[in-house]
Structure formats: C-alpha cells, structure tokens
Design an enzyme around this catalytic site. Structure first.
Site, PDB file in Angstrom:
ATOM      1  N   HIS A 127       0.815  -1.224   0.000  1.00  0.00           N
ATOM      2  CA  HIS A 127       0.000   0.000   0.000  1.00  0.00           C
ATOM      3  C   HIS A 127       0.847   1.272   0.000  1.00  0.00           C
ATOM      4  O   HIS A 127       0.314   2.361  -0.266  1.00  0.00           O
ATOM      5  CB  HIS A 127      -0.929   0.029   1.214  1.00  0.00           C
ATOM      6  CG  HIS A 127      -1.964  -1.046   1.217  1.00  0.00           C
ATOM      7  ND1 HIS A 127      -2.785  -1.294   0.143  1.00  0.00           N
ATOM      8  CD2 HIS A 127      -2.308  -1.958   2.172  1.00  0.00           C
ATOM      9  CE1 HIS A 127      -3.585  -2.302   0.428  1.00  0.00           C
ATOM     10  NE2 HIS A 127      -3.315  -2.731   1.647  1.00  0.00           N
ATOM     11  N   ASP A 164      -3.193 -10.599  -2.237  1.00  0.00           N
ATOM     12  CA  ASP A 164      -3.668 -10.095  -0.953  1.00  0.00           C
ATOM     13  C   ASP A 164      -5.159  -9.733  -1.056  1.00  0.00           C
ATOM     14  O   ASP A 164      -5.665  -9.435  -2.143  1.00  0.00           O
ATOM     15  CB  ASP A 164      -2.866  -8.851  -0.572  1.00  0.00           C
ATOM     16  CG  ASP A 164      -3.081  -8.410   0.858  1.00  0.00           C
ATOM     17  OD1 ASP A 164      -2.310  -8.846   1.736  1.00  0.00           O
ATOM     18  OD2 ASP A 164      -4.017  -7.624   1.109  1.00  0.00           O
ATOM     19  N   HIS A 166      -6.505  -7.075  -0.065  1.00  0.00           N
ATOM     20  CA  HIS A 166      -6.614  -5.655  -0.404  1.00  0.00           C
ATOM     21  C   HIS A 166      -5.788  -5.336  -1.649  1.00  0.00           C
ATOM     22  O   HIS A 166      -4.687  -5.856  -1.813  1.00  0.00           O
ATOM     23  CB  HIS A 166      -6.123  -4.795   0.770  1.00  0.00           C
ATOM     24  CG  HIS A 166      -6.814  -5.090   2.063  1.00  0.00           C
ATOM     25  ND1 HIS A 166      -6.327  -6.013   2.963  1.00  0.00           N
ATOM     26  CD2 HIS A 166      -7.957  -4.595   2.595  1.00  0.00           C
ATOM     27  CE1 HIS A 166      -7.142  -6.063   4.013  1.00  0.00           C
ATOM     28  NE2 HIS A 166      -8.138  -5.225   3.812  1.00  0.00           N
ATOM     29  N   ASP A 251      -4.736 -12.735   4.078  1.00  0.00           N
ATOM     30  CA  ASP A 251      -6.019 -12.262   4.590  1.00  0.00           C
ATOM     31  C   ASP A 251      -7.176 -12.693   3.690  1.00  0.00           C
ATOM     32  O   ASP A 251      -8.328 -12.358   3.969  1.00  0.00           O
ATOM     33  CB  ASP A 251      -6.022 -10.748   4.791  1.00  0.00           C
ATOM     34  CG  ASP A 251      -5.236  -9.986   3.737  1.00  0.00           C
ATOM     35  OD1 ASP A 251      -4.832 -10.599   2.730  1.00  0.00           O
ATOM     36  OD2 ASP A 251      -5.021  -8.777   3.916  1.00  0.00           O
TER      37      ASP A 251
END
Length: 350
Positions: A127, A164, A166, A251
C-alpha cells in the site's frame, strides 16, 4: 523435484510495533519463526543473511521527502503517519530491512544462488505509495525490489502477482505507466484502499499491463484456481517475464478478521504451484514471494507453510485435490469481466 528455496527472516521485524489494538502485530511472525527454527526446517531451506537497503535504493521507488519522513520516526516512542500506519522506535530499521530482504531475495534467484525465495517480513509494503505511507505500510518492499531488478540487474520484464485481500495500490501506482512490469491483482472490491477497478489498466506505455480482478468476497480455492488457470496463465505465457514476484497476503484465508474470502492451505499451495510452473517454463524458475497481510495468526502460519512446501518441491497438495483445482469450473462473473477487459490487450481463451 526439490528446489533451493531461501527464507529471509529476522528478529528485527518483530521490533516494529504499531501499538495496542492494531492487527498488524509482531506475533504474526512469531509462530512461523518458531516452526522454521526446527532442525528439519533448517535443513530444508536456505536462511541467508541480508542487510537493510540504503536511502538510494529506497529512492528507486520513493521520494526523498517520504523517506525522510519515515526516517524521522526512528527512536520515537510512537507516531502515526496516517490513520492506519503507526511506528515505534525501531520501525524505520525494520522497514529498511524488510525492503532489504525483498532485494536480497531477488538477487539470490537472479544469480542462481536460490531457485525461489520467500521474504517473511513486516511491516508489509504494497500500500505504500511514492510519497506516502498507507494501510500499515511504510515502504513498498516488492516495488523497491522490482525497481532494483530493472535498474541494477538489467531485467526488462517482471510479473508481479498480488493475491492479498486488499488491492496493492502502491505497487500499481509505481508501474502504471510502464510495460516493464505486468501487474496482476486479485482483491476484494469495493474495499480498502478503494482502488483496483476493472477499468484501471495502465496508461501510456503501460496500458494493458495492469490487470485487476475485483471480487465481491466469498471466493474459495476453486475460484482462485480458475483465475490463475484461465487468465493469469495465458497472460504470463504471452508476457514471458524474466522474474515473477508475489505480494503474498493471507487475509484471503477463510476466517481472517479483515475479509470474507474462503481460501485454504490447498488454495495457496495450488496458486504457488501454478506460479512455480510458470517460473520454470518462462524465467528459469525465478520466483520470489514477499509477505503482505494476514491477521489470524494460526491460519496465516498454515498458509505460509503450504506455500513454502510447494516452493521447496514437496508437493504436499494431494494429487486428487490438485487435479480438482486444475479442472475447476463453474460461474464466476468477476473472471468473465476481467477476461473481457484483458482481451482488449492480450489473446485470452474463452
């Protein structure tokens, strides 16, 4: 066939502590490190030494002002650089070493000193943008490593796969306007950080070299297998990367507190196997994974170990399960939408 697989880990990564109540805790790595300290694991994998990156290496992907902002937290008890990303006295040290682990992993596989490598690092990185922290990430470990490979090792084509939960906004941003990186992301959408729509396909020379597969949530091993079988594989075979990098987030595991995906150890092993086969056929086996998210400590550990087993050539996934995932079928609207988008730039079956 067994392969030389390097595992990059350090107790320094446990020194980064974003504070009480935060989900990105040092304990994410404690169980993994304990398991990898067992004698049989020390014989199974390579455990190389590595160093933190210097400012010039970080500056391959980040602004000097951003680097200085993170560096200024060194020695400070507790600071928050954005609503999600906080630091402790040794966070800058850990972040520099995390990027160093990713760079070292690339060096090892490029030089042939290892076939594959997994950097078990924190803080995570995908990120982090050119000039700001975001989503628990200080520096973008995988983007720094890719920049290093392109600018210092002479590589010209890198595939980055981000599985991931996200979307890897920072990695997409870093390579959005270049054809030297094909960025492929599966992620829950709409969800943090809000990027990763189908329409985000790159610009300029990079148009068509960003492929996003936004998912509603609830997708299981078979869904991810289909995405890898039917979309990622033909893309990779046409692009012919010289190196495959993976932002490996766990995740998407069924039961993770931040997501609603339903992936299991079998799914992670299968995806790793697909990437290993692509690497073997396209780029001399060069495959590097870098840890991103994953916030249920027990299931994340199982997922990482499943990937490591596959990387080492142990083929722990039963043949029946592997065949089932290789032949997975069924409706998956997100895949159909992503396939139609990719067809504007690539030859995709179906």
């Amino acid at each position: 066939m067994k392969s030389k697989t390097a595992v990059l880990q350090s107790e320094v990564f446990l020194a980064h502590d974003p504070g009480p109540g935060h989900v990105e805790v040092p304990q994410r790595l404690v169980g993994l490190y304990r398991e990898l300290a067992r004698p049989e694991q020390r014989q199974r994998f390579l455990f190389p030494d590595f160093l933190p990156v210097d400012e010039d290496t970080l500056a391959l992907n980040h602004s000097r002002a951003h680097i200085a902002r993170v560096a200024a937290t060194a020695g400070s008890p507790f600071e928050c650089l954005d609503p999600d990303t906080c630091t402790s006295p040794r966070s800058y040290e850990a972040a520099c070493l995390a990027a160093g682990a990713a760079v070292k992993a690339v060096d090892l596989v490029t030089a042939g000193e290892a076939d594959k490598a997994f950097a078990l690092v924190r803080p995570p990185g995908h990120h982090a943008e050119h000039d700001r922290t975001r989503g628990f990430c200080l520096f973008n470990n995988i983007a720094v490593a890719a920049r290093h490979a392109l600018q210092n090792l002479g590589l010209e084509r890198i595939l980055i796969v981000d599985w991931d939960l996200h979307h890897g906004n920072g990695t997409q941003q870093a390579f959005y306007d270049t054809d030297q990186v094909l960025f492929f992301s599966t992620h829950q959408y709409p969800y943090f950080p809000g990027t990763g729509a189908l329409s985000e396909t790159g610009r300029g020379r990079g148009e068509g070299y960003t492929i996003n597969v936004p998912l509603q949530g609830g997708q299981d091993d078979a869904a991810f297998a289909r995405i890898f079988n039917e979309l990622l594989t033909p893309l990779a075979e046409q692009y012919r990367p010289e190196l495959i990098l993976v932002s490996a987030g766990f995740d998407t595991y069924g039961g993770d507190p931040l997501g609603t995906m339903m992936v299991t150890e079998a799914g992670y092993a299968y995806m790793t196997g697909v990437l290993g086969e692509l690497a073997a056929g396209l780029c001399g086996g060069r495959l590097v994974m870098v840890l991103e998210g994953g916030y249920d400590l027990t299931i994340m550990e199982r997922g990482v170990l499943a990937c490591l087993g596959e990387m080492a050539g142990d083929r722990l996934l039963p043949k029946k399960s592997r065949t089932r995932l290789r032949q997975a079928v069924g409706p998956l609207r997100a895949l159909e939408y992503a396939r139609e988008t990719a067809k504007k730039y690539w030859t995709i079956p179906g």
